[in-house]
Design an enzyme around this catalytic site. Structure first.
Site, mmCIF file in Angstrom:
data_model
loop_
_atom_site.group_PDB
_atom_site.id
_atom_site.type_symbol
_atom_site.label_atom_id
_atom_site.label_comp_id
_atom_site.label_asym_id
_atom_site.label_seq_id
_atom_site.Cartn_x
_atom_site.Cartn_y
_atom_site.Cartn_z
ATOM 1 N N ARG A 1 0.859 -1.194 0.000
ATOM 2 C CA ARG A 1 0.000 0.000 0.000
ATOM 3 C C ARG A 1 0.889 1.236 0.000
ATOM 4 O O ARG A 1 1.726 1.399 0.893
ATOM 5 C CB ARG A 1 -0.927 0.041 1.221
ATOM 6 C CG ARG A 1 -2.073 1.066 1.046
ATOM 7 C CD ARG A 1 -2.869 1.284 2.329
ATOM 8 N NE ARG A 1 -2.069 1.965 3.308
ATOM 9 C CZ ARG A 1 -2.062 1.682 4.626
ATOM 10 N NH1 ARG A 1 -2.821 0.737 5.109
ATOM 11 N NH2 ARG A 1 -1.284 2.361 5.438
ATOM 12 N N GLU B 1 7.551 0.881 11.587
ATOM 13 C CA GLU B 1 6.248 0.815 10.942
ATOM 14 C C GLU B 1 5.154 0.848 11.983
ATOM 15 O O GLU B 1 5.393 0.577 13.152
ATOM 16 C CB GLU B 1 6.126 -0.495 10.149
ATOM 17 C CG GLU B 1 7.057 -0.616 8.969
ATOM 18 C CD GLU B 1 6.813 0.447 7.930
ATOM 19 O OE1 GLU B 1 5.649 0.838 7.724
ATOM 20 O OE2 GLU B 1 7.794 0.932 7.347
ATOM 21 N N GLY B 2 3.954 1.166 11.545
ATOM 22 C CA GLY B 2 2.800 1.001 12.412
ATOM 23 C C GLY B 2 2.330 2.271 13.098
ATOM 24 O O GLY B 2 1.390 2.247 13.876
ATOM 25 N N ARG C 1 -7.645 7.757 5.159
ATOM 26 C CA ARG C 1 -7.643 7.928 6.608
ATOM 27 C C ARG C 1 -7.666 9.419 6.900
ATOM 28 O O ARG C 1 -6.903 10.176 6.307
ATOM 29 C CB ARG C 1 -6.396 7.297 7.228
ATOM 30 C CG ARG C 1 -6.479 5.785 7.302
ATOM 31 C CD ARG C 1 -5.161 5.198 7.737
ATOM 32 N NE ARG C 1 -4.114 5.532 6.784
ATOM 33 C CZ ARG C 1 -2.822 5.254 6.983
ATOM 34 N NH1 ARG C 1 -2.435 4.669 8.087
ATOM 35 N NH2 ARG C 1 -1.935 5.575 6.055
ATOM 36 N N GLU D 1 4.853 7.137 2.210
ATOM 37 C CA GLU D 1 5.668 5.921 2.295
ATOM 38 C C GLU D 1 5.015 4.822 1.477
ATOM 39 O O GLU D 1 3.862 4.938 1.075
ATOM 40 C CB GLU D 1 5.780 5.440 3.758
ATOM 41 C CG GLU D 1 4.424 5.078 4.346
ATOM 42 C CD GLU D 1 4.490 4.141 5.548
ATOM 43 O OE1 GLU D 1 5.546 3.535 5.789
ATOM 44 O OE2 GLU D 1 3.457 3.991 6.223
ATOM 45 N N LYS E 1 12.151 10.621 10.815
ATOM 46 C CA LYS E 1 11.562 9.272 10.845
ATOM 47 C C LYS E 1 12.597 8.184 11.136
ATOM 48 O O LYS E 1 13.601 8.089 10.424
ATOM 49 C CB LYS E 1 10.932 8.947 9.487
ATOM 50 C CG LYS E 1 9.787 9.843 9.094
ATOM 51 C CD LYS E 1 9.132 9.285 7.849
ATOM 52 C CE LYS E 1 7.938 10.105 7.461
ATOM 53 N NZ LYS E 1 7.209 9.492 6.328
ATOM 54 N N LYS F 1 12.217 3.095 5.574
ATOM 55 C CA LYS F 1 12.209 4.534 5.291
ATOM 56 C C LYS F 1 13.530 4.964 4.645
ATOM 57 O O LYS F 1 13.562 5.836 3.788
ATOM 58 C CB LYS F 1 11.982 5.320 6.589
ATOM 59 C CG LYS F 1 10.751 4.902 7.407
ATOM 60 C CD LYS F 1 9.478 5.435 6.817
ATOM 61 C CE LYS F 1 8.252 5.177 7.692
ATOM 62 N NZ LYS F 1 7.811 3.781 7.805
ATOM 63 N N ASN G 1 4.163 0.842 2.067
ATOM 64 C CA ASN G 1 4.161 -0.267 3.029
ATOM 65 C C ASN G 1 4.278 -1.576 2.272
ATOM 66 O O ASN G 1 3.459 -1.864 1.398
ATOM 67 C CB ASN G 1 2.873 -0.241 3.844
ATOM 68 C CG ASN G 1 2.805 0.974 4.735
ATOM 69 O OD1 ASN G 1 3.559 1.092 5.697
ATOM 70 N ND2 ASN G 1 1.941 1.919 4.395
ATOM 71 N N SER H 1 -2.714 -2.664 6.218
ATOM 72 C CA SER H 1 -4.027 -3.077 6.728
ATOM 73 C C SER H 1 -5.145 -2.163 6.249
ATOM 74 O O SER H 1 -4.929 -1.256 5.454
ATOM 75 C CB SER H 1 -3.981 -3.136 8.251
ATOM 76 O OG SER H 1 -3.644 -1.875 8.762
HETATM 77 P P1 ADP Z 1 4.449 4.460 9.518
HETATM 78 O O1 ADP Z 1 5.185 3.446 8.716
HETATM 79 O O2 ADP Z 1 4.693 4.346 10.978
HETATM 80 O O3 ADP Z 1 2.995 4.511 9.156
HETATM 81 P P2 ADP Z 1 4.624 7.021 8.123
HETATM 82 O O4 ADP Z 1 5.783 7.468 7.319
HETATM 83 O O5 ADP Z 1 3.424 6.619 7.359
HETATM 84 O O6 ADP Z 1 5.106 5.872 9.115
HETATM 85 O O7 ADP Z 1 4.244 8.186 9.115
HETATM 86 C C1 ADP Z 1 3.154 8.078 10.003
HETATM 87 C C2 ADP Z 1 2.217 9.268 9.836
HETATM 88 O O8 ADP Z 1 2.923 10.494 10.018
HETATM 89 C C3 ADP Z 1 1.591 9.383 8.460
HETATM 90 O O9 ADP Z 1 0.412 8.610 8.381
HETATM 91 C C4 ADP Z 1 1.300 10.873 8.364
HETATM 92 O O10 ADP Z 1 0.089 11.213 9.011
HETATM 93 C C5 ADP Z 1 2.448 11.492 9.142
HETATM 94 N N1 ADP Z 1 3.530 11.875 8.219
HETATM 95 C C6 ADP Z 1 4.528 11.074 7.796
HETATM 96 N N2 ADP Z 1 5.338 11.729 6.938
HETATM 97 C C7 ADP Z 1 4.840 12.973 6.821
HETATM 98 C C8 ADP Z 1 5.243 14.136 6.088
HETATM 99 N N3 ADP Z 1 6.329 14.131 5.316
HETATM 100 N N4 ADP Z 1 4.484 15.252 6.209
HETATM 101 C C9 ADP Z 1 3.397 15.277 7.003
HETATM 102 N N5 ADP Z 1 2.976 14.222 7.723
HETATM 103 C C10 ADP Z 1 3.681 13.078 7.646
HETATM 104 MG MG MG Z 2 4.393 2.185 7.203
HETATM 105 MG MG MG Z 3 2.209 4.994 7.346
#
Ligand code: ADP
Ligand code: MG
Ligand code: MG
Length: 483
Positions: free
Chosen positions: A122, A379-380, A459, A142, A375, A316, A144, A149
């Site tokens: 995803r 994950e999660g 979401r 990102e 970051k 990441k 996944n 899920s």
């Molecule tokens: P994970 O793998 O833990 O889901 P993400 O990279 O998806 O990590 O980051 C988690 C959440 O943080 C995302 O769902 C988003 O809401 C927020 N986020 C992540 N990167 C950004 C970004 N570059 N700008 C704004 N919000 C972000």
């Molecule tokens: Mg993720």
């Molecule tokens: Mg995410």
């Protein structure tokens, strides 16, 4: 666009909420209740109405999915690239280090890639709308590659919104966005059925008589109904049986035949192992899991979804390096256009290691921390560091420790409004939404057998929250109203 959501009287709102709650309970838009008896359940958090999303951006994200599926596969086959990217991170991040060790071990045994590989991915995006501009574009948050899920609950929510729109809003608030009983602005979405199709295709290619697909789950998983819908689609549409086991059960009871590499558990032959666990260190902490955390089953002939290489490609750090000039071209030498299109969806990402670029990025983050997200390789949800929390974290880390993180430009999505429903209560909030696109990939001996985009997830979270997970309590499940 007309003001959204429409004005509703308190009575109308209460009525819609009751209708939505009953619909959700009747149609499996549910999760296990927190901290309670195993069979108690509650509605998943959801948006009362769909949230507007630009159609062009939605279509672009969908169109990119097949390219990203292919990119994950191509990167996963490039051992030199993987080692180059992860060597340093693996030394400072224990969890990545452990996965990387398993990868190297398997690679040494010549089994990094089995003949059959299955990816259920995803890719997630936020809308990017710089101040003063009118047209938004997508920016990838990102990709996944493990345990993506909410495909089923997203599909449920799409159906809920179709019901709310065509049956109730249509009656309550005629005209405007609600003018059509068919509601073409609500795209079809059966993402869980798409995942089931991917699993069934891998199972059939394996062709092991009387075998099962094994879904590896977390103990006491609250999101198990989202998983169950995949199991039901797998059975109803493909007549493929799925069994559920935890990581501990897998470690204790799975057996590997030394000659045939057949994987069995509790007397059942396994064709495909689908991980909805194993994406974070928590899953490996149990005493039973031991140090290898299930890695003894990796040499089995069963298809692992994801393979250890796919899981690593989802890191990441990998995403940051793939955004560097020339990196995509290494994997798509035949198509500069594909590279251009994928790259156009990337936000700025920077290393935080000891390189000159890493030092420059750290200095920028110290100067204007509100423009960045930091970051780790996790994950999660719930792991990122934002804005003014960045400088103290940077200050507390050695140069080597910093390289376990990447820095990313903060994406600023446009503000919308909606009612968010959680724990039986609704609140109107200023919200931002994150779009996820589900993709399935199956290959045999390096050639694609299946490469599809199979559905979406929206979401939505209150604008005040920075992180966006549903399971972690930050966001609700939503669906796009294409405008
Ligand atoms: P994970 O793998 O833990 O889901 P993400 O990279 O998806 O990590 O980051 C988690 C959440 O943080 C995302 O769902 C988003 O809401 C927020 N986020 C992540 N990167 C950004 C970004 N570059 N700008 C704004 N919000 C972000
Ligand atoms: Mg993720
Ligand atoms: Mg995410």
């Amino acid at each position: 666009m007309a003001a959204y959501p429409p004005h509703l009287t308190p009575e109308q709102l209460e009525q819609l909420h009751t209708l939505a709650q009953d619909w959700a309970s009747s149609h499996g838009l549910v999760v296990g209740a927190p901290n309670s008896a195993p069979n108690r359940l509650t509605q998943a958090p959801y948006a009362l109405l769909p949230t507007p999303f630009p159609r062009g951006c939605f279509e672009e994200a969908r169109a990119l999915q097949k390219l990203f599926n292919q990119l994950v596969d191509r990167v996963s086959r490039d051992d030199a690239f993987i080692r180059n990217v992860l060597d340093q991170v693996a030394q400072v991040d224990e969890f990545t280090g452990r996965l990387y060790d398993v990868y190297k071990q398997i690679h040494a045994e010549g089994q990094t890639q089995q003949s059959i590989t299955l990816g259920l991915h995803r890719a997630d995006y936020l809308l990017h709308l710089p101040a003063g501009e009118e047209r938004a574009s997508i920016r990838q948050v990102e990709i996944n590659t493990i345990s993506a899920s909410f495909g089923a609950l997203a599909s449920r929510t799409g159906h809920l919104h179709r019901y709310m729109h065509t049956r109730h809003c249509y009656v309550l608030i005629p005209g405007r966005l609600y003018g059509s009983p068919n509601c073409p602005a609500l795209p079809e979405n059966e993402a869980h059925a798409g995942y089931a199709r991917g699993l069934a295709a891998a199972h059939k290619l394996m062709a092991i008589p009387n075998s099962y697909v094994l879904i590896v789950v977390q103990e006491g998983e609250r999101n198990r109904f989202d998983q169950r819908w995949i199991e039901y689609a797998l059975w109803e549409q493909h007549r493929v049986p799925m069994i559920r086991r935890t990581m501990d059960e897998l470690n204790e009871r799975a057996t590997l035949d030394a000659d045939t590499k057949a994987l069995r558990i509790d007397g059942l032959d396994i064709s495909v192992v689908y991980y909805r666990a194993g994406y974070g260190p928590e899953d490996y902490h149990s005493a039973k899991a031991g140090k290898d955390g299930g890695s003894h089953i990796l040499p089995s002939r069963a298809v692992k979804c994801p393979s250890i290489a796919y899981q690593l490609v989802g890191a990441k750090k990998m995403q940051q390096v793939l955004a560097e000039p020339g990196a995509l071209e290494r994997f798509f030498p035949e198509s500069p256009e594909a590279c251009r299109r994928m790259r156009a969806s990337f936000a700025g990402m920077y290393p935080l290691d000891g390189s000159a670029e890493g030092e420059k990025a750290a200095a920028a983050a110290l100067a204007t921390p509100d423009d960045y997200v930091m970051k780790p390789q996790r994950e999660g949800g719930g792991n990122n560091v934002y804005g003014r929390d960045i400088p103290p974290l940077l200050a507390s880390l050695s140069t080597a420790e910093r390289s376990a993180y990447i820095l990313m430009d903060l994406i600023r999505p446009p503000l919308m409004h909606n009612w968010l429903v959680r724990d039986g209560a609704y609140v109107k909030a200023g919200v931002v939404s994150e779009l996820g696109i589900y993709g399935i990939w199956l290959s045999q001996n390096g050639s694609a057998v299946v490469n599809d985009e199979v559905g979406h997830l929206l979401r939505t979270k209150s604008e005040e929250v920075q992180e966006g997970g549903v399971a972690t309590g930050f966001a609700v499940i939503d669906s796009p109203l294409l405008v």
